[in-house]
Motif scaffolding. Structure first.
Motif, PDB file in Angstrom:
ATOM      1  N   UNK A  57      47.939  55.129  38.366  1.00 37.84           N
ATOM      2  CA  UNK A  57      49.198  54.402  38.424  1.00 37.84           C
ATOM      3  C   UNK A  57      49.573  54.089  39.867  1.00 37.84           C
ATOM      4  N   UNK A  58      50.080  52.869  40.082  1.00 42.94           N
ATOM      5  CA  UNK A  58      50.471  52.415  41.404  1.00 42.94           C
ATOM      6  C   UNK A  58      51.839  51.748  41.326  1.00 42.94           C
ATOM      7  N   UNK A  59      52.690  52.040  42.339  1.00 45.44           N
ATOM      8  CA  UNK A  59      53.957  51.341  42.477  1.00 45.44           C
ATOM      9  C   UNK A  59      53.995  50.723  43.870  1.00 45.44           C
ATOM     10  N   UNK A  60      54.560  49.549  43.998  1.00 45.32           N
ATOM     11  CA  UNK A  60      54.561  48.869  45.289  1.00 45.32           C
ATOM     12  C   UNK A  60      55.600  47.763  45.266  1.00 45.32           C
ATOM     13  N   UNK A  61      55.821  47.195  46.454  1.00 45.90           N
ATOM     14  CA  UNK A  61      56.696  46.036  46.589  1.00 45.90           C
ATOM     15  C   UNK A  61      55.905  44.905  47.240  1.00 45.90           C
ATOM     16  N   UNK A  62      56.147  43.695  46.797  1.00 43.36           N
ATOM     17  CA  UNK A  62      55.456  42.523  47.325  1.00 43.36           C
ATOM     18  C   UNK A  62      56.381  41.757  48.268  1.00 43.36           C
ATOM     19  N   UNK A  63      55.906  41.551  49.497  1.00 41.61           N
ATOM     20  CA  UNK A  63      56.675  40.707  50.417  1.00 41.61           C
ATOM     21  C   UNK A  63      56.537  39.233  50.038  1.00 41.61           C
ATOM     22  N   UNK A  64      55.370  38.887  49.490  1.00 44.99           N
ATOM     23  CA  UNK A  64      55.116  37.503  49.099  1.00 44.99           C
ATOM     24  C   UNK A  64      55.191  37.406  47.573  1.00 44.99           C
ATOM     25  N   UNK A  65      56.270  36.923  47.001  1.00 39.85           N
ATOM     26  CA  UNK A  65      56.424  36.898  45.539  1.00 39.85           C
ATOM     27  C   UNK A  65      55.427  35.990  44.837  1.00 39.85           C
ATOM     28  N   UNK A  66      54.787  35.085  45.580  1.00 38.27           N
ATOM     29  CA  UNK A  66      53.816  34.178  44.956  1.00 38.27           C
ATOM     30  C   UNK A  66      52.388  34.716  45.000  1.00 38.27           C
ATOM     31  N   UNK A  67      52.190  35.897  45.591  1.00 34.81           N
ATOM     32  CA  UNK A  67      50.847  36.469  45.699  1.00 34.81           C
ATOM     33  C   UNK A  67      50.320  36.873  44.326  1.00 34.81           C
ATOM     34  N   UNK A  68      49.007  36.752  44.138  1.00 31.25           N
ATOM     35  CA  UNK A  68      48.354  37.205  42.904  1.00 31.25           C
ATOM     36  C   UNK A  68      47.937  38.657  43.074  1.00 31.25           C
ATOM     37  N   UNK A  69      47.889  39.392  41.972  1.00 33.49           N
ATOM     38  CA  UNK A  69      47.533  40.815  42.007  1.00 33.49           C
ATOM     39  C   UNK A  69      46.196  41.014  41.314  1.00 33.49           C
ATOM     40  N   UNK A  70      45.314  41.800  41.955  1.00 35.58           N
ATOM     41  CA  UNK A  70      43.968  42.041  41.451  1.00 35.58           C
ATOM     42  C   UNK A  70      43.708  43.531  41.344  1.00 35.58           C
ATOM     43  N   UNK A  71      42.876  43.919  40.392  1.00 36.54           N
ATOM     44  CA  UNK A  71      42.381  45.290  40.279  1.00 36.54           C
ATOM     45  C   UNK A  71      40.910  45.289  40.686  1.00 36.54           C
ATOM     46  N   UNK A  72      40.565  46.157  41.641  1.00 37.46           N
ATOM     47  CA  UNK A  72      39.192  46.251  42.127  1.00 37.46           C
ATOM     48  C   UNK A  72      38.676  47.663  41.899  1.00 37.46           C
ATOM     49  N   UNK A  73      37.628  47.795  41.076  1.00 41.63           N
ATOM     50  CA  UNK A  73      36.982  49.085  40.818  1.00 41.63           C
ATOM     51  C   UNK A  73      35.675  49.091  41.599  1.00 41.63           C
TER      52      UNK A  73
END
Length: 429
Positions: A57-73
Motif C-alpha cells: 500500500x502507498x499513499x502520496x500527493x501529486x503536485x501535477x494533477x494531470x500526471x499518469x500513475x504507473x505500477x512497476x514490478x
C-alpha cells in the motif's frame, strides 16, 4: 481542492494465487516534458516481504494533477509496468527487459494469461482530501460509538469527508509505534454498513478495518452475556425466500479472513498474555449487570427455553460462576433484520451449525473489504448483549459495548497484528 491525497493498494500473486517474490514494487508518475519527452518519477517503493502476503500500500500527493500513475514490478533487470486508473482493477503482468534510459513509458498493452508471470490486482483511490489512518473503526449504536471513543482519547479533531465525519485519534502500541485510528458511526443494517465501509476505505485508506459493537449469541455453555466474540468467518444470510409452506429458504455464502487477521484470531488464547487486563472492572468501567432467570424472561419452543435456561444458569444461577468476561472466536452470521425469534435462528443453525453469534452489519463490511481480487484485512469484535430467546436487563447493551471496546483497544496495542507492525508509506511528489 489543492494537492489532494491519493492511494494505491496492490496485490501481487502468481497464477496459482501465491505471492510472487520480486525486488521492488514502485509507484511512478509520468508527465510530458517539452525537451525530454515522457518523464517518469518515483513516488513510492516497497521490497518483497513474506509478511505482506502479497499486498502493498502507498499513499502520496501529486503536485501535477494531470500526471499518469504507473505500477512497476521489478525483478533483476526485468520489470512490468502498467498504467493504473481509479477504481478496482486487475491485470496479468510479465517481467520484460527494461529500456536503457528508463524514461519512456511503455505501451499499455494487455498480457495474455498464457504469457503472464502473475496477476496484479489493485485499488486506486484519488482526490479524497482526507488524511490516511492505519485503522478504521466502524460502530453503529450510540453506546458502541461512545465506548470506542472513550478508549481513544487525544487532541485530534473530527475531519469531514465527502459524506462522513471521521474522528481521528493517535495512540501508541506496546512497542512504542505510533498509530492513527479513524472512528466513524454508521446507521444500522447491512446496506448502511456497506456504504460506510466503502466510504471509509475510499477516503481514509486504512490498513485494517475493524467493526466494533454488540451481537446476539446462541445459548451455550462456553460463553455468555458480556463475553466478546471475534469473527473467525462471516456467514451471509441476508438473502432469503418465503416458501409456500411457511418456511424460509436462504442463499448462503461465507467469507474467510485475510491471512494477517486469521493468524491473530485463531491464536487469541495463545496471545492472551499480551492483551493485559482488558476484562477487569477498571478496564470495562462498569459492573456486570444482574440477570433474572424468571420463567417470563424465556421465549421460544420449550426445548429452546430449556437449553437457554441451562446455559444461563451456569453463570447466573444460584451456584453460577461469577467470572470476568472472556474472548473467543467463532463464525458470526449476518441477516437483514434484528434477530429475536428462536425459531428463525434454529433455521439458521440448520444451515450453518457452527454459528455462535448474529448481527446485521458484518456482511456489509466484509463485502466492502473484499471487492474482486482486492483484499483488505477486516476484524469484527462483538460483545454479547443478548442470548437469543431471553429477555435481559437493558444495561447489558451498554456493558457489552464496553467489553467489546475494551478488548479492541487491547488487541490494537498488543502488537500481534502483522499488518500494523510494518511502517506505512507516506510519500510526497
Amino acid at each position: 481542492m489543492n494537492n489532494p491525497w491519493h492511494s494505491v493498494t496492490l496485490r501481487v500473486v502468481g497464477l496459482d494465487g501465491q505471492p510472487v517474490p520480486f525486488d521492488f514494487l514502485r509507484i511512478k508518475t509520468s508527465s510530458q516534458h517539452s525537451e525530454r519527452g515522457t518523464v517518469l518519477s518515483d513516488l513510492g517503493e516497497s521490497t518483497y516481504t513474506e509478511q505482506n502476503a502479497g499486498i502493498y500500500k502507498f499513499q502520496y500527493q501529486l503536485k501535477n494533477p494531470s500526471a499518469s500513475v504507473w505500477a512497476a514490478i521489478e525483478r533483476g533487470k526485468r520489470q512490468s509496468m502498467q498504467l493504473i486508473r481509479p477504481g478496482l482493477h486487475e491485470y496479468y503482468f510479465r517481467f520484460e527487459e527494461r529500456s536503457g534510459e528508463g524514461r519512456q513509458a511503455p505501451l499499455d498493452e494487455p498480457v495474455p494469461r498464457e504469457q503472464a508471470d502473475g496477476i496484479a490486482s489493485y485499488r486506486y483511490d484519488s482526490d479524497t482530501g482526507v488524511p490516511s489512518a492505519d485503522i478504521g473503526i466502524i460502530t453503529m449504536k450510540i453506546e458502541e460509538f461512545r465506548a470506542v471513543l472513550k478508549r481513544f482519547v487525544s487532541d485530534d479533531r473530527a475531519i469531514d469527508g465527502q459524506n462522513l465525519r471521521y474522528n481521528f485519534r493517535k495512540f501508541a502500541d506496546n512497542d512504542g509505534n505510533e498509530l492513527t485510528v479513524a472512528i466513524v458511526r454508521s446507521r444500522q443494517g447491512d446496506v448502511n454498513a456497506l456504504y460506510t465501509a466503502m466510504e471509509l476505505i475510499r477516503e481514509v485508506r486504512p490498513r485494517l478495518v475493524v467493526l466494533v459493537g454488540i451481537a446476539g449469541g446462541r445459548p451455550a455453555g462456553e460463553f455468555t452475556l458480556g463475553d466478546v466474540v471475534v469473527a473467525s468467518k462471516m456467514i451471509n444470510l441476508t438473502v432469503d425466500a418465503a416458501n409456500p409452506d411457511g418456511s424460509r429458504g436462504y442463499a448462503t455464502s461465507a467469507s474467510e479472513l485475510h491471512p494477517d487477521v486469521e493468524k491473530v484470531v485463531l491464536n487469541l488464547e495463545g496471545d492472551a498474555g499480551r492483551y493485559g487486563d482488558w476484562n477487569s472492572v477498571t478496564s470495562i468501567r462498569m459492573e456486570r449487570p444482574a440477570v433474572s432467570l424468571a420463567k417470563r424472561n424465556f421465549k421460544g419452543p420449550r426445548d429452546w427455553q430449556a437449553k437457554t435456561r441451562e446455559a444461563l444458569a451456569k453463570y447466573f444461577g444460584k451456584n453460577g460462576q461469577n467470572r470476568l468476561p472472556i474472548v473467543i472466536d467463532g463464525p458470526i452470521a449476518s441477516g437483514s433484520t434484528l434477530m429475536k425469534d428462536p425459531k428463525v435462528f434454529q433455521e439458521w443453525l440448520d444451515i450453518a451449525r457452527d454459528i455462535i453469534a448474529v448481527d446485521m452489519e458484518i456482511v456489509g463490511v466484509f463485502e466492502a473489504c473484499r471487492k474482486g481480487k482486492y483484499l483488505l484485512p477486516t476484524l469484527v469484535v462483538r460483545g454479547i448483549s443478548d442470548i437469543i430467546g431471553f429477555s435481559r436487563d437493558d444495561k447489558w447493551t451498554e456493558y457489552a459495548c464496553e467489553t467489546a471496546a475494551a478488548f479492541t483497544k487491547s488487541l490494537l496495542i498488543s502488537g500481534t497484528i502483522p499488518i500494523l507492525r510494518s511502517p506505512r508509506s507516506e510519500n510526497l511528489s
